[in-house]
Scaffold this motif. Sequence first.
Motif, short mmCIF file in Angstrom:
data_model
loop_
_atom_site.label_atom_id
_atom_site.label_comp_id
_atom_site.label_asym_id
_atom_site.label_seq_id
_atom_site.Cartn_x
_atom_site.Cartn_y
_atom_site.Cartn_z
N PHE A 24 4.41 2.19 12.18
CA PHE A 24 3.43 1.94 11.11
C PHE A 24 3.31 3.13 10.17
O PHE A 24 3.19 4.27 10.63
CB PHE A 24 2.03 1.68 11.70
CG PHE A 24 1.91 0.41 12.47
CD1 PHE A 24 1.78 -0.81 11.83
CD2 PHE A 24 1.91 0.43 13.86
CE1 PHE A 24 1.66 -1.99 12.55
CE2 PHE A 24 1.79 -0.74 14.60
CZ PHE A 24 1.66 -1.95 13.94
N TYR A 25 3.33 2.85 8.87
CA TYR A 25 2.91 3.84 7.88
C TYR A 25 1.40 3.75 7.82
O TYR A 25 0.83 2.65 7.77
CB TYR A 25 3.48 3.54 6.49
CG TYR A 25 4.98 3.53 6.44
CD1 TYR A 25 5.72 4.71 6.58
CD2 TYR A 25 5.67 2.34 6.22
CE1 TYR A 25 7.10 4.69 6.52
CE2 TYR A 25 7.05 2.32 6.16
CZ TYR A 25 7.76 3.49 6.31
OH TYR A 25 9.13 3.48 6.26
N HIS A 27 -1.97 4.38 5.81
CA HIS A 27 -2.58 4.65 4.50
C HIS A 27 -4.09 4.79 4.72
O HIS A 27 -4.72 3.93 5.33
CB HIS A 27 -2.31 3.50 3.53
CG HIS A 27 -0.85 3.23 3.32
ND1 HIS A 27 -0.06 3.99 2.50
CD2 HIS A 27 -0.03 2.29 3.86
CE1 HIS A 27 1.17 3.53 2.52
NE2 HIS A 27 1.22 2.50 3.34
N CYS A 30 -8.27 3.13 1.63
CA CYS A 30 -7.62 2.22 0.68
C CYS A 30 -8.66 1.40 -0.07
O CYS A 30 -9.50 0.73 0.54
CB CYS A 30 -6.66 1.31 1.41
SG CYS A 30 -5.36 2.23 2.26
N ILE A 61 -5.06 1.28 6.29
CA ILE A 61 -4.14 0.14 6.29
C ILE A 61 -2.89 0.61 7.02
O ILE A 61 -2.35 1.68 6.74
CB ILE A 61 -3.80 -0.34 4.87
CG1 ILE A 61 -5.05 -0.98 4.23
CG2 ILE A 61 -2.64 -1.34 4.89
CD1 ILE A 61 -4.85 -1.47 2.82
N GLU A 63 0.84 -0.23 7.51
CA GLU A 63 1.95 -0.97 6.90
C GLU A 63 3.14 -0.90 7.87
O GLU A 63 3.53 0.19 8.30
CB GLU A 63 2.32 -0.32 5.57
CG GLU A 63 3.47 -0.97 4.87
CD GLU A 63 3.85 -0.26 3.57
OE1 GLU A 63 4.76 -0.75 2.89
OE2 GLU A 63 3.25 0.81 3.25
N GLY A 76 2.77 -8.62 8.38
CA GLY A 76 2.57 -7.69 7.27
C GLY A 76 1.57 -6.59 7.56
O GLY A 76 1.43 -6.13 8.69
N CYS A 77 0.85 -6.21 6.52
CA CYS A 77 -0.13 -5.12 6.63
C CYS A 77 -1.40 -5.58 7.32
O CYS A 77 -1.85 -6.71 7.13
CB CYS A 77 -0.48 -4.59 5.23
SG CYS A 77 0.89 -3.78 4.39
N LEU A 109 -1.38 -0.20 -2.56
CA LEU A 109 -0.63 0.77 -1.77
C LEU A 109 0.42 1.40 -2.68
O LEU A 109 0.69 0.87 -3.76
CB LEU A 109 0.05 0.08 -0.58
CG LEU A 109 -0.88 -0.53 0.47
CD1 LEU A 109 -0.07 -1.20 1.58
CD2 LEU A 109 -1.81 0.51 1.06
N THR A 114 -1.33 -5.54 -1.65
CA THR A 114 -1.24 -6.32 -0.44
C THR A 114 -2.59 -6.91 -0.06
O THR A 114 -3.63 -6.37 -0.40
CB THR A 114 -0.69 -5.47 0.75
OG1 THR A 114 -0.40 -6.35 1.84
CG2 THR A 114 -1.68 -4.41 1.18
#
Length: 188
Positions: A24-25, A27, A30, A61, A63, A76-77, A109, A114
């Motif tokens: 996972f990235y 973030h 957000c 989040i 991603e 998805g996210c 993002l 998203t």
Amino acid sequence: MRNRMLTEKQATEQFINCVPAEYFYVHRQCKGEAIYVKKLKKIFADWDNKKVPVRGVIDFILEPTALLEEKGWEIGCIGVEIKSSFDIEEKPGKAIVQILDYQSCIYSLPNGSTELSMIFLFPYIETASFIASIMLQEGLGLVKYNPSYENIFQLLHANTSHEPIFTYYSNGKIEIRRPRYGKRFGHR
């Protein structure tokens, strides 16, 4: 296992350190813009001579990386909202209503916009019966983290059995399962 009581700051630090970065990235903070606001919220705002709230900031989040998608991640996210242990255990309704609002947003993002398929609360709490049923239907969940367990990090769909949709094991293996949403609209 019940987490020791964490402040929101401690929970945030713990969460940042527990997310498997290869999958996972992350973030942070957000901003979201509401694409739908319930009629009742509009009425309340009008009664108070205020503007309808149309923005929110979700704590994280997640991603999915290409590696996670290659391994079968399909949703998805996802979002994660952090609260203190006390806030989640003593006032879960407030946290749940907040993340329900966040489901109505579209988020920016670095690589585009998203929507979030699911939103999770951290730290982990137990849910049961009525509240778990609502969380299942609405795609809400819980993040469970325990570095002393074999399954270190889990994203759990918040139903009465707390089914994992993502599990990261101490040996680096992962397991992915599809969430079980309520499949009907209206009549049950």
